[in-house]
Design a protein around this motif. Sequence first.
Motif, PDB file in Angstrom:
ATOM      1  N   TYR A 167      -0.094  -3.665  -8.520  1.00 57.72           N
ATOM      2  CA  TYR A 167      -0.176  -4.153  -7.148  1.00 57.72           C
ATOM      3  C   TYR A 167      -0.010  -5.676  -7.105  1.00 57.72           C
TER       4      TYR A 167
ATOM      5  N   VAL B 285      -3.032   2.082  -1.821  1.00 55.44           N
ATOM      6  CA  VAL B 285      -3.589   1.886  -3.156  1.00 55.44           C
ATOM      7  C   VAL B 285      -4.181   3.199  -3.638  1.00 55.44           C
TER       8      VAL B 285
ATOM      9  N   PHE C 243     -15.368  -4.045  -5.685  1.00 49.86           N
ATOM     10  CA  PHE C 243     -14.044  -3.876  -5.087  1.00 49.86           C
ATOM     11  C   PHE C 243     -14.186  -2.959  -3.885  1.00 49.86           C
ATOM     12  N   ARG C 244     -13.445  -3.242  -2.815  1.00 43.84           N
ATOM     13  CA  ARG C 244     -13.426  -2.325  -1.677  1.00 43.84           C
ATOM     14  C   ARG C 244     -12.119  -2.477  -0.915  1.00 43.84           C
ATOM     15  N   LEU C 245     -11.731  -1.392  -0.306  1.00 41.31           N
ATOM     16  CA  LEU C 245     -10.546  -1.371   0.545  1.00 41.31           C
ATOM     17  C   LEU C 245     -10.966  -1.791   1.949  1.00 41.31           C
TER      18      LEU C 245
ATOM     19  N   GLY D  45     -10.471   0.841  -7.630  1.00 41.42           N
ATOM     20  CA  GLY D  45     -11.747   0.134  -7.741  1.00 41.42           C
ATOM     21  C   GLY D  45     -12.466   0.467  -9.034  1.00 41.42           C
TER      22      GLY D  45
ATOM     23  N   ALA E  86      -1.895  -2.912   2.329  1.00 41.65           N
ATOM     24  CA  ALA E  86      -3.326  -2.724   2.086  1.00 41.65           C
ATOM     25  C   ALA E  86      -3.988  -4.087   1.919  1.00 41.65           C
TER      26      ALA E  86
ATOM     27  N   GLY F 223       0.808  -1.200   0.000  1.00 38.32           N
ATOM     28  CA  GLY F 223       0.000   0.000   0.000  1.00 38.32           C
ATOM     29  C   GLY F 223       0.843   1.252   0.000  1.00 38.32           C
TER      30      GLY F 223
ATOM     31  N   SER G  63      -5.936  -0.531   5.595  1.00 33.86           N
ATOM     32  CA  SER G  63      -4.766   0.131   5.021  1.00 33.86           C
ATOM     33  C   SER G  63      -3.862   0.620   6.141  1.00 33.86           C
TER      34      SER G  63
ATOM     35  N   VAL H 169      -7.432  -5.649   0.331  1.00 32.84           N
ATOM     36  CA  VAL H 169      -8.557  -5.308  -0.537  1.00 32.84           C
ATOM     37  C   VAL H 169      -9.417  -6.539  -0.781  1.00 32.84           C
ATOM     38  N   GLU H 170     -10.696  -6.285  -1.034  1.00 30.24           N
ATOM     39  CA  GLU H 170     -11.638  -7.362  -1.365  1.00 30.24           C
ATOM     40  C   GLU H 170     -12.053  -7.225  -2.818  1.00 30.24           C
ATOM     41  N   VAL H 171     -11.974  -8.336  -3.530  1.00 31.51           N
ATOM     42  CA  VAL H 171     -12.330  -8.370  -4.944  1.00 31.51           C
ATOM     43  C   VAL H 171     -13.389  -9.437  -5.148  1.00 31.51           C
TER      44      VAL H 171
END
Length: 322
Positions: free
Chosen positions: A282, A225, A249-251, A230, A259, A223, A254, A261-263
């Motif tokens: 990334y 990001v 997508f969400r952070l 997103g 970082a 990180g 951090s 993140v969710e994908v």
Amino acid sequence: MSPSAPRGGGGPRRSGGRGAAGGGRPSRGSAARPARSTGGGKPPRERRGAAKRMTDEIAPAPQPPRRGPGAGAPRGGQVHDPEGVRLQKVLAMAGAGSRRACEEMIAAGRVTVDGEVVTELGVRIDPRTQVVHVDGLRFAVDDDLVYIAVNKPKGVVSTMYDEQGRLNLADMVGPREERLFHVGRLDMDTEGLILLTNDGALAHRLQHPSYGVPKTYLAEVRGPVKRDLGKALREGVELEDGPVAVDSFRLVDSKPGYALVEVVLHEGRKHVVRRLLEAEGYPVLRLVRTQLGPIVLGDLKPGKNRRLTRGELQQLMAVAGL
């Protein structure tokens, strides 16, 4: 004159004639009236108290159709299997409720077999080949089918057998009689949720992107990001084998130099999450699949497995369109 009295006070009436009395044709409403079927050979038990109230609240209990003398199996269209198991018993064994509750569901028209509404209690089915829904939700009625969630650790191969002797998914569940296969793959360095089953139809739909079953991943990257990461992922990223766009997508977290993140996406291409994030600058340090459709990894420990609950299985079949 009474219909059963001999004419003119003579001798006893001959038996074996075609009619009910004196060899004549049967009168309307007497011998010609077809027998009422109950499907099980016994008169239906009168519903009282709570059972009757439940039925009345759901829908008026339909009357079973009348059949004439010599009628065969209960009317169930093409779904009745004389060698099968009574539908209410199949439902009770599948966890739909008690035997009596399942009878009420059938009588109320809430149950379909192979898409046909069944309201007779005498209908028998083959649980191994026929599809049963209650209120639109499919019930897994075949006891031979197995559905297992596994938390695959890093370093385990996503196969049921490895020629090189590496740890594989079969080692996570131990020896089993069923021939299980995995739903999708996770590379050796990716951890998390993977499903094992011998239900080929369900596995196919869960893996095929056209059915849109979402898969959720947590990725650890360097990180911070950028703010528009997103947006870029949702709009789509061009990879060597074509464009890919994420569903969401969400952070998540951090910290300096880090970082999480969710994908979420329904693509199933090889290393797709790693390639997506790396294409945006990334590289992934750690990747865990946390959810497949409605099935959540939760607190299942790495290397452990569990059977899906009936509720989870119903939700899984619903998102797969089964």
